[in-house]
Design a protein around this motif. Structure first.
Motif, PDB file in Angstrom:
ATOM      1  N   THR A  39      -9.638  -3.286  -0.063  1.00 40.78           N
ATOM      2  CA  THR A  39      -9.370  -2.316   0.995  1.00 40.78           C
ATOM      3  C   THR A  39     -10.650  -1.623   1.445  1.00 40.78           C
ATOM      4  O   THR A  39     -10.870  -1.419   2.637  1.00 40.78           O
ATOM      5  N   MET A  75      -5.718  -5.549   9.454  1.00 42.48           N
ATOM      6  CA  MET A  75      -5.838  -5.876   8.034  1.00 42.48           C
ATOM      7  C   MET A  75      -5.936  -4.638   7.157  1.00 42.48           C
ATOM      8  O   MET A  75      -5.400  -4.608   6.049  1.00 42.48           O
ATOM      9  N   TRP A 130      -4.437  -1.857   7.342  1.00 39.75           N
ATOM     10  CA  TRP A 130      -3.126  -1.260   7.065  1.00 39.75           C
ATOM     11  C   TRP A 130      -2.364  -2.041   6.017  1.00 39.75           C
ATOM     12  O   TRP A 130      -1.689  -1.462   5.165  1.00 39.75           O
ATOM     13  N   TRP A 131      -2.459  -3.359   6.061  1.00 34.66           N
ATOM     14  CA  TRP A 131      -1.823  -4.172   5.023  1.00 34.66           C
ATOM     15  C   TRP A 131      -2.488  -3.935   3.680  1.00 34.66           C
ATOM     16  O   TRP A 131      -1.809  -3.765   2.657  1.00 34.66           O
ATOM     17  N   GLY A 150      -1.679  -0.400   2.388  1.00 37.07           N
ATOM     18  CA  GLY A 150      -0.290  -0.348   1.921  1.00 37.07           C
ATOM     19  C   GLY A 150      -0.119  -1.004   0.568  1.00 37.07           C
ATOM     20  O   GLY A 150       0.561  -0.465  -0.320  1.00 37.07           O
ATOM     21  N   LEU A 151      -0.739  -2.169   0.388  1.00 40.79           N
ATOM     22  CA  LEU A 151      -0.654  -2.859  -0.900  1.00 40.79           C
ATOM     23  C   LEU A 151      -1.310  -2.039  -1.999  1.00 40.79           C
ATOM     24  O   LEU A 151      -0.758  -1.902  -3.102  1.00 40.79           O
ATOM     25  N   LEU A 153       4.922  -5.897   0.447  1.00 37.61           N
ATOM     26  CA  LEU A 153       3.552  -5.690   0.928  1.00 37.61           C
ATOM     27  C   LEU A 153       2.609  -6.788   0.434  1.00 37.61           C
ATOM     28  O   LEU A 153       1.677  -7.169   1.154  1.00 37.61           O
ATOM     29  N   GLY A 193       3.317  -9.712   2.747  1.00 37.97           N
ATOM     30  CA  GLY A 193       2.763  -9.429   4.069  1.00 37.97           C
ATOM     31  C   GLY A 193       1.243  -9.477   4.087  1.00 37.97           C
ATOM     32  O   GLY A 193       0.638 -10.016   5.024  1.00 37.97           O
ATOM     33  N   THR A 194       0.620  -8.927   3.053  1.00 40.97           N
ATOM     34  CA  THR A 194      -0.849  -8.944   2.977  1.00 40.97           C
ATOM     35  C   THR A 194      -1.370 -10.365   2.865  1.00 40.97           C
ATOM     36  O   THR A 194      -2.327 -10.748   3.558  1.00 40.97           O
ATOM     37  N   HIS A 239      -0.995 -12.061   6.185  1.00 41.97           N
ATOM     38  CA  HIS A 239      -1.918 -11.541   7.202  1.00 41.97           C
ATOM     39  C   HIS A 239      -3.364 -11.972   6.915  1.00 41.97           C
ATOM     40  O   HIS A 239      -4.112 -12.258   7.858  1.00 41.97           O
TER      41      HIS A 239
END
Length: 176
Positions: free
Chosen positions: A54, A87, A89-90, A93-94, A144, A147-148, A151
């Motif tokens: 991140t 990216m 935000w994913w 979130g994770l 998440l 989704g990550t 993405h």
């Protein structure tokens, strides 16, 4: 921030770190959410991979913007940039989900080790709330993580297409 490291653009160097970390982190997060033994052993490592990934996402996007300004844009580059801007935000979130899962897990494990009344006796009624929270966080983490991972693939695919589409039609360079 430098645009080049050792004569190479910074963007592909940083992106490879992000890709590795944000593939390892969702896989680790899935194991952490679904398998208690993995959670105990590797949960904080999955959190660390997600956190470092991140932190590196803004470096990758910034260096990508610098590279695009230098070499010019195309529709493929614009698609890659639009996906890359999401990216963070994913990844964030994770990181938050797996971090929260690990905090609740650690607190519940400490409470169970000591016992809720300090005598070593665990009250099952009081343990239901953390169990429900763990289930909710596990479901959120699984979503998440999926989704990550998806993405990361989408951003990488768009970037590869921006770089390599049309290359097969170019003449060989340097007599190659």
């Amino acid at each position: 921030m430098p645009e080049f490291v050792g004569g190479l653009p910074l963007h592909p160097l940083v992106v490879h770190f992000v890709v590795v970390l944000l593939v390892i982190a969702p896989l680790g997060a899935l194991l952490t959410a679904l398998w208690p033994a993995a959670r105990r052993r590797f949960g904080w490592l999955a959190f660390a991979a997600a956190a470092v990934g991140t932190v590196l996402v803004p470096v990758a996007t910034s260096s990508g913007e610098n590279l695009a300004n230098r070499v010019g844009t195309s529709p493929q580059v614009q698609t890659h940039e639009a996906l890359a801007d999401l990216m963070i935000w994913w990844a964030l979130g994770l990181t938050v989900a797996v971090g929260a899962l690990m905090v609740v897990h650690t607190m519940a494990a400490r409470k169970a080790a000591v016992g809720s009344d300090g005598t070593g006796h665990v009250d099952e009624q009081k343990n239901k709330a953390p169990a429900l929270v763990m289930i909710g966080l596990a479901v959120l983490t699984v979503g998440l993580a999926a989704g990550t991972g998806i993405h990361v693939y989408r951003v990488g695919d768009a970037g590869a297409r921006a770089v390599w589409e049309g290359v097969e039609n170019l003449p060989p360079q340097n007599g190659g």
